[in-house]
Design an enzyme around this catalytic site. Structure first.
Site, PDB file in Angstrom:
ATOM      1  N   ASP A  95      12.640  -4.517   2.224  1.00 60.34           N
ATOM      2  CA  ASP A  95      13.351  -3.879   1.118  1.00 60.34           C
ATOM      3  C   ASP A  95      13.398  -2.374   1.318  1.00 60.34           C
ATOM      4  O   ASP A  95      14.051  -1.666   0.561  1.00 60.34           O
ATOM      5  CB  ASP A  95      12.662  -4.201  -0.222  1.00 60.34           C
ATOM      6  CG  ASP A  95      13.435  -3.670  -1.415  1.00 60.34           C
ATOM      7  OD1 ASP A  95      14.638  -3.989  -1.533  1.00 60.34           O
ATOM      8  OD2 ASP A  95      12.852  -2.911  -2.222  1.00 60.34           O
ATOM      9  N   SER A 129       7.191  -1.791   0.129  1.00 58.42           N
ATOM     10  CA  SER A 129       6.476  -0.577  -0.287  1.00 58.42           C
ATOM     11  C   SER A 129       7.190   0.685   0.184  1.00 58.42           C
ATOM     12  O   SER A 129       8.001   1.241  -0.534  1.00 58.42           O
ATOM     13  CB  SER A 129       5.035  -0.616   0.235  1.00 58.42           C
ATOM     14  OG  SER A 129       4.315  -1.653  -0.396  1.00 58.42           O
ATOM     15  N   ARG A 130       6.901   1.129   1.398  1.00 59.54           N
ATOM     16  CA  ARG A 130       7.541   2.310   1.967  1.00 59.54           C
ATOM     17  C   ARG A 130       7.931   1.999   3.405  1.00 59.54           C
ATOM     18  O   ARG A 130       7.172   1.387   4.153  1.00 59.54           O
ATOM     19  CB  ARG A 130       6.616   3.531   1.908  1.00 59.54           C
ATOM     20  CG  ARG A 130       6.442   4.110   0.506  1.00 59.54           C
ATOM     21  CD  ARG A 130       7.745   4.732  -0.002  1.00 59.54           C
ATOM     22  NE  ARG A 130       7.603   5.321  -1.340  1.00 59.54           N
ATOM     23  CZ  ARG A 130       7.885   4.703  -2.465  1.00 59.54           C
ATOM     24  NH1 ARG A 130       8.291   3.437  -2.431  1.00 59.54           N
ATOM     25  NH2 ARG A 130       7.757   5.308  -3.623  1.00 59.54           N
ATOM     26  N   CYS A 155       0.837  -1.201   0.000  1.00 59.58           N
ATOM     27  CA  CYS A 155       0.000   0.000   0.000  1.00 59.58           C
ATOM     28  C   CYS A 155       0.872   1.251   0.000  1.00 59.58           C
ATOM     29  O   CYS A 155       2.047   1.208   0.376  1.00 59.58           O
ATOM     30  CB  CYS A 155      -0.928   0.002   1.216  1.00 59.58           C
ATOM     31  SG  CYS A 155      -0.074  -0.252   2.791  1.00 59.58           S
ATOM     32  N   GLU A 210      15.785   5.432   5.666  1.00 60.83           N
ATOM     33  CA  GLU A 210      16.726   4.963   4.647  1.00 60.83           C
ATOM     34  C   GLU A 210      17.355   6.063   3.815  1.00 60.83           C
ATOM     35  O   GLU A 210      18.354   5.843   3.130  1.00 60.83           O
ATOM     36  CB  GLU A 210      16.012   4.004   3.682  1.00 60.83           C
ATOM     37  CG  GLU A 210      15.022   4.683   2.751  1.00 60.83           C
ATOM     38  CD  GLU A 210      14.374   3.720   1.766  1.00 60.83           C
ATOM     39  OE1 GLU A 210      14.404   4.018   0.569  1.00 60.83           O
ATOM     40  OE2 GLU A 210      13.849   2.680   2.193  1.00 60.83           O
ATOM     41  N   HIS A 263      16.240  -1.369  -1.051  1.00 63.20           N
ATOM     42  CA  HIS A 263      15.225  -0.751  -1.912  1.00 63.20           C
ATOM     43  C   HIS A 263      15.479  -1.121  -3.374  1.00 63.20           C
ATOM     44  O   HIS A 263      15.488  -0.260  -4.267  1.00 63.20           O
ATOM     45  CB  HIS A 263      15.230   0.774  -1.749  1.00 63.20           C
ATOM     46  CG  HIS A 263      13.895   1.390  -2.049  1.00 63.20           C
ATOM     47  ND1 HIS A 263      13.331   2.375  -1.262  1.00 63.20           N
ATOM     48  CD2 HIS A 263      13.012   1.175  -3.053  1.00 63.20           C
ATOM     49  CE1 HIS A 263      12.159   2.734  -1.773  1.00 63.20           C
ATOM     50  NE2 HIS A 263      11.962   2.017  -2.868  1.00 63.20           N
TER      51      HIS A 263
END
Length: 344
Positions: A258, A233-234, A205, A263, A295
């Site tokens: 990820d 995602s985030r 999401c 980050e 990422h």
């Protein structure tokens, strides 16, 4: 048309040079990230192109607006790094809504398989000719229940992959796609049901005020013991300190990340020669049941091609028609795709 391209990495250039060259667009690449201190580098450009860790806040928007730059090109789907409410009426925000949902969904499954089958540990052992199986016992995905939060393009592909493994899928989305429900393997439920009944939870999401720290101390307390958390995602969808405590208490069986909420000053850079100041990330990485990738879920040849092509096409389309199908605007106190072609 001239584009000021921030946070440039070597893998960005080939595809962007290709599509920009085909369309007579000039790109000036900057390795630095866009922020209040670097925005002056965009002077003389027609558009600015940014990625997930560039900062587009009020100060940056005012500076771009003052330089007569009216187009912000996001070479990504997410827009949480842009003050969308403040941008409305000042700068047009064009994004890449779907570069390769397969890339991200496949990476999520790759992280999950690596974690539950201990592939990363086996790889390290075998490099030292250690072929012992002790400590490498995993579990079958077949028959397990996975909670998928977010059923957009990426979430749908991830659901298809999970169905192929014979998993039961509990889905949640603010705007459910009921066509996904098949009465047997896929079912939309409340978030509380996902937390209570999922063996694995995968986040697909966007990051909004509503989804910020969706995984937190309270929601983790509702989860099954040993739950596996996947986030491609985030980073800020997960309260990292709460996740760390969940791992230490054995509530969380594994985490596949990820992305990371802090980050921006670390990911996409080689920090191997430096002492890591981020104690939380250092502790996470040290955990034997945590996998962190940098990422990279989007990073496939197909995705890079799609990102470059769509970004350049967005600019050309907007320049010709003063509108783009991939424009975001701020309506009803929330960003959404521009429906009428004229956001302001």
């Amino acid at each position: 048309m001239k584009i000021a391209f921030f946070d440039t990495k070597p893998y960005d250039k080939p595809a962007f040079d290709k599509y920009a060259g085909e369309n007579g667009t000039d790109i000036k690449y900057f390795e630095t990230k866009l922020n209040e201190d670097t925005v002056f580098l965009a002077k003389g450009s027609d558009a600015v192109c940014v990625f997930v860790n560039d900062t587009v806040n009020r100060e940056v928007i005012d500076a771009l607006h003052g330089m007569g730059i009216k187009i912000l090109l996001l070479r990504c789907a997410g827009f949480n790094n842009v003050d969308m409410k403040y941008a409305y009426g000042k700068i047009h925000v064009l994004r890449v809504p779907a570069y390769s949902p397969y890339a991200v969904a496949e990476h999520a499954m790759a992280l999950l398989l690596t974690s539950v089958r201990r592939i990363h540990k086996a790889y390290i052992r075998s490099r030292d000719f250690n072929f012992s199986l002790s400590g490498l016992t995993g579990f079958d995905l077949h028959g397990k229940t996975v909670g998928v939060i977010g059923t957009g393009k990426i979430g749908k592909v991830f659901i298809d992959i999970c169905k192929g493994f014979g998993m039961k899928i509990l889905a949640s989305d603010k705007f459910p796609d009921k066509s996904l429900e098949d009465g047997e393997k896929v079912k939309y439920v409340e978030l509380s049901d996902i937390f209570a009944n999922s063996d694995i939870i995968s986040l697909h999401c966007p990051l909004t005020e509503e989804t910020h720290h969706l995984i937190n101390e309270n929601t983790l307390s509702e989860c099954k013991k040993g739950v596996v958390i996947i986030n491609t995602s985030r980073g800020a969808l997960v309260d990292t300190e709460a996740l760390l405590e969940g791992i230490k208490s054995r509530k969380v069986g594994a985490a596949c990340l990820d992305v990371y909420e802090e980050e921006s000053d670390l990911f996409f850079e080689d920090n191997s020669g430096h002492i890591l100041d981020d104690d939380i990330l250092a502790r996470l990485i040290s955990m034997p049941n945590v996998i962190v990738s940098s990422h990279q879920a989007f990073l496939t040849e197909e995705a890079l091609e799609n990102i470059a092509q769509t970004t350049v096409n967005n600019l050309i389309e907007f320049t010709k028609n003063n509108q783009s199908k991939n424009e975001l605007c701020f309506r009803n106190n929330a960003p959404e795709d521009c429906k009428n072609g004229k956001c302001f």
